[in-house]
Each structure stands twice: as C-alpha cells, then as structure tokens.
Motif scaffolding. Structure first.
Motif, short mmCIF file in Angstrom:
data_model
loop_
_atom_site.label_atom_id
_atom_site.label_comp_id
_atom_site.label_asym_id
_atom_site.label_seq_id
_atom_site.Cartn_x
_atom_site.Cartn_y
_atom_site.Cartn_z
N SER A 1 -4.99 -27.03 88.77
CA SER A 1 -4.64 -26.46 88.16
C SER A 1 -4.91 -27.58 86.85
O SER A 1 -5.10 -26.93 85.41
CB SER A 1 -3.53 -26.28 87.67
OG SER A 1 -3.56 -25.45 89.25
N GLU A 2 -4.66 -28.86 86.85
CA GLU A 2 -4.31 -29.74 85.82
C GLU A 2 -5.98 -30.21 85.35
O GLU A 2 -6.21 -29.75 84.27
CB GLU A 2 -3.75 -30.97 86.50
CG GLU A 2 -3.73 -32.05 85.34
CD GLU A 2 -2.94 -33.43 85.63
OE1 GLU A 2 -1.86 -33.09 86.93
OE2 GLU A 2 -3.56 -34.08 85.44
N LYS B 1 3.14 -31.49 78.97
CA LYS B 1 1.99 -30.17 79.28
C LYS B 1 2.30 -29.85 80.79
O LYS B 1 2.19 -29.99 81.78
CB LYS B 1 0.74 -31.37 78.98
CG LYS B 1 0.49 -31.64 77.89
CD LYS B 1 -0.09 -32.93 78.30
CE LYS B 1 -1.18 -33.04 76.57
NZ LYS B 1 -0.19 -33.51 75.68
N TYR B 2 2.00 -28.37 80.87
CA TYR B 2 1.73 -28.12 82.27
C TYR B 2 0.29 -27.38 81.98
O TYR B 2 -0.39 -26.83 81.31
CB TYR B 2 3.10 -26.73 82.43
CG TYR B 2 4.34 -27.22 82.54
CD1 TYR B 2 4.92 -27.72 83.64
CD2 TYR B 2 5.24 -27.53 81.15
CE1 TYR B 2 6.07 -28.27 83.87
CE2 TYR B 2 6.11 -28.27 81.08
CZ TYR B 2 6.76 -28.30 82.58
OH TYR B 2 8.48 -29.06 82.42
N TYR B 3 -0.11 -26.66 83.09
CA TYR B 3 -1.35 -25.81 83.16
C TYR B 3 -1.36 -24.76 84.53
O TYR B 3 -1.35 -24.67 85.12
CB TYR B 3 -2.14 -27.19 84.12
CG TYR B 3 -2.43 -28.74 83.12
CD1 TYR B 3 -3.44 -28.46 82.78
CD2 TYR B 3 -1.68 -29.53 83.91
CE1 TYR B 3 -3.66 -29.40 81.74
CE2 TYR B 3 -1.40 -29.99 82.73
CZ TYR B 3 -2.66 -30.94 81.67
OH TYR B 3 -2.34 -32.12 80.93
N THR B 4 -2.16 -23.78 84.00
CA THR B 4 -2.14 -22.66 84.44
C THR B 4 -3.04 -22.71 85.12
O THR B 4 -3.88 -24.06 85.96
CB THR B 4 -2.14 -21.41 83.64
OG1 THR B 4 -4.93 -21.73 83.06
CG2 THR B 4 -1.89 -21.20 82.38
N ASN C 1 -5.46 -23.79 82.15
CA ASN C 1 -5.02 -24.12 80.95
C ASN C 1 -4.25 -24.80 80.33
O ASN C 1 -3.01 -24.60 81.23
CB ASN C 1 -5.25 -22.44 80.07
CG ASN C 1 -6.28 -22.19 80.10
OD1 ASN C 1 -7.25 -22.16 79.44
ND2 ASN C 1 -6.22 -20.44 80.15
N GLU C 2 -4.02 -25.64 79.22
CA GLU C 2 -2.70 -26.73 79.21
C GLU C 2 -1.65 -25.48 78.37
O GLU C 2 -1.62 -24.92 77.21
CB GLU C 2 -3.19 -27.71 77.60
CG GLU C 2 -2.12 -28.77 77.54
CD GLU C 2 -2.47 -29.97 76.67
OE1 GLU C 2 -3.73 -30.30 77.64
OE2 GLU C 2 -1.89 -30.25 76.01
#
Length: 288
Positions: free
Chosen positions: A135-136, A148-151, A140-141
């Motif tokens: 995901s990272e 920060k998270y990632y879809t 997408n951030e």
DNA sequence: ACTCAGGTATTAC
DNA sequence: GTAATACCTGAG
C-alpha cells in the motif's frame, strides 16, 4: 476529503477486538488508548468505544454514517443470527459467548482477493507487513492526525509492477500469483463487477478458483469476508480443521480428517449460516 | 540450525 | 480423483 465524526449508541454485537482480530482483516491496528485505526477503500478511520458509545472519526470519502453502516454490516441483525446458532449445541453457544462482538466486515472484493492470496502458508504479522508495504509503495496517501496512511492499491496501480518488484516487498513465492491474478482481473478474464451481481455462489467460487493463487480455502475466505458476503461458505484452515475435529469428529490425527467430512457436518449443522459459525469457532479455538 | 505459519500448484501414482 | 512435495520469509 475532510475529517468526519459519527457516534453510534447502544449498538449490540460490536466489540472492537472481536471484529478486528477475528482473522477477517489485516489493516486495523490497535492504538495506545485501546481504539483501532485502519484504512479501507479511500478512508482512514479510528474507532473507539466509550461506555455505550462507539465513536468513529477520521478521513472519509463519502458520508461517514453511510460508510460505517455499510462497512461494519450494521444493517444485519447479529443478535438473531447468534441466537439461531447458539441453539445448535453447547459448542456453538460457548464460541459465540467468546466472540459475541464479531461482525463480518464488507471489505473491498479486490483487496480481499489479494490479501488472502498473500495469506497462504504465511503468518499474520508478515501478511500485515506485506500489505502495508504494498500500500505504501503503490497506493494513495491520506493524511490523518499528522500521520500518513496509504490506501490499498487498485488493479490499475499494480498494472506495471513486475514479479521482481513484488519479490522485493517480501512476498516470497506469492509474487507470481499476485502478478498473474492482477493481469487476469485487468484483462477482465475475471470480472469482479459481474461477480457481485451473480447470486450463484458455486459459480462465483469457480471463477475465483480460476485466479492464480486462489485455492478452496482462499476462495471461501473471499466469498465470506469481501462484500460478496456469502454466509453459507465454510472456509477450512488448520484451525477450523482442529476445532471441528475436537468437537465433532474426534479422530486421533486431525490431518487425516477429510475436507468433505468437515464440509458435510458444517452443512448439516449450520446450513446457510456456516460461514458465521466458522468464524465464531475459529476465533474461539485460536484465541481462547 | 530448524520449525512453523489462514495453502496452492505441480507432479506422480 | 487423491497423495506427496516444494515453496519465500522471518520470527521464535
């Protein structure tokens, strides 16, 4: 994408640990205050329990109330399901008592397919790590609370990723499976939209089985844990085999118990609620 | 060093 | 059809 908040009061059958640690999902993590934060679709959410309230807050693409109701399967009456299952026998009663707050999430089909391909012959910390790195790198951030998270990456976002790049993320021998399955879905060799509209679970399972890295167990997990929501399936992994043998079959060597035998008992006892029964039994046997 | 973990694909009878 | 076997990786 703005921050939203939603509070649910007096919701029955809703325990954070039961929901997030019963083995259906990989992207929810416990926080220092006991709440859980996770990413699903294009949302980052934190869920906290406080007295009779469940507090959802985070970055949500659409209306948070509708998003939560859908994802957490709030339209389904788990109290009724549990009371039906509990009547079957004392084993079910005990396992339901243990996992009384379980709800089966409506997880994105594509993400569920890839996640459970990764789960094959693997352990949970490593599965989670792989999915986070994936995901990272390709998702997408989203920023929430200064973090920060990632879809989870879409099929399109994985379009040009090579087998070697997957290997570098630590996927191991599953690298080829991911590569091939992504291609098959992009080519519409397997059509995910059509799958959701197909009421014939047997047919849908066959289609899932045609994907690379998807065998019987993974297919059933996808049917049960994704938004396909087929509750009549009965995923059989090592834990379910163990608990079913302990409770109903009692063979000396659980590995000698045939899958057919387990399936037959599950169908007879649990019928169209087999998937839920499996989840209570699995969680109870693994955690208790 | 060695085993094990939410199985699957491949190969051999 | 069913049984045996290899398979990345990293934590314990």
């Amino acid at each position: 994408m703005k921050e939203q908040k939603y509070i649910l009061e007096n919701q029955k059958s809703f325990e954070l640990k039961d929901i997030f640690e019963c083995g259906q999902c990989f992207r929810w993590n416990i926080q220092e205050d006991g709440s859980y934060t996770g990413v699903f679709r294009n949302n980052v959410l934190n869920v906290k329990k406080h007295k009779n309230q469940i507090i959802f807050q985070g970055v949500c693409e659409k209306d948070i109330k509708e998003t939560v109701e859908k994802y957490f399967d709030l339209h389904r009456d788990y109290e009724e399901i549990k009371s039906k299952l509990a009547k079957i026998d004392n084993n079910m009663k005990t396992s339901i008592e243990y996992g009384k707050g379980i709800r089966i999430l409506n997880q994105d089909l594509w993400e569920t397919i890839i996640s459970f391909i990764i789960s094959a012959n693997n352990n949970i910390p490593r599965i989670k790590g792989i999915i986070e790195r994936l995901s990272e790198k390709y998702g997408n951030e989203i920023e929430y609370n200064g973090q920060k998270y990632y879809t989870f990456p879409s099929p399109e976002q994985l379009k040009d990723v090579t087998v070697e790049e997957y290997r570098k993320l630590g996927l191991g021998f599953r690298d080829v499976r991911l590569y091939e399955t992504t291609k098959m879905i992009l080519n519409k060799k397997v059509d995910l939209i059509e799958m959701k509209n197909n009421p014939n679970t047997t047919k849908v399972r066959e289609e899932l089985l045609s994907l690379s890295g998807v065998g019987p167990k993974v297919a059933d997990c996808i049917l049960l844990f994704s938004d396909l929501k087929r509750f009549e399936v009965f995923p059989i992994d090592v834990w379910v085999r163990r608990v079913m043998n302990d409770l109903y079959i009692k063979q000396e060597d659980e590995n000698k118990v045939s899958k057919k035998q387990i399936e037959k008992i599950a169908e007879e006892k649990f019928g169209d609620l087999a998937g839920l029964a499996q989840q209570y039994l699995f969680y109870w046997r693994r955690e208790a």
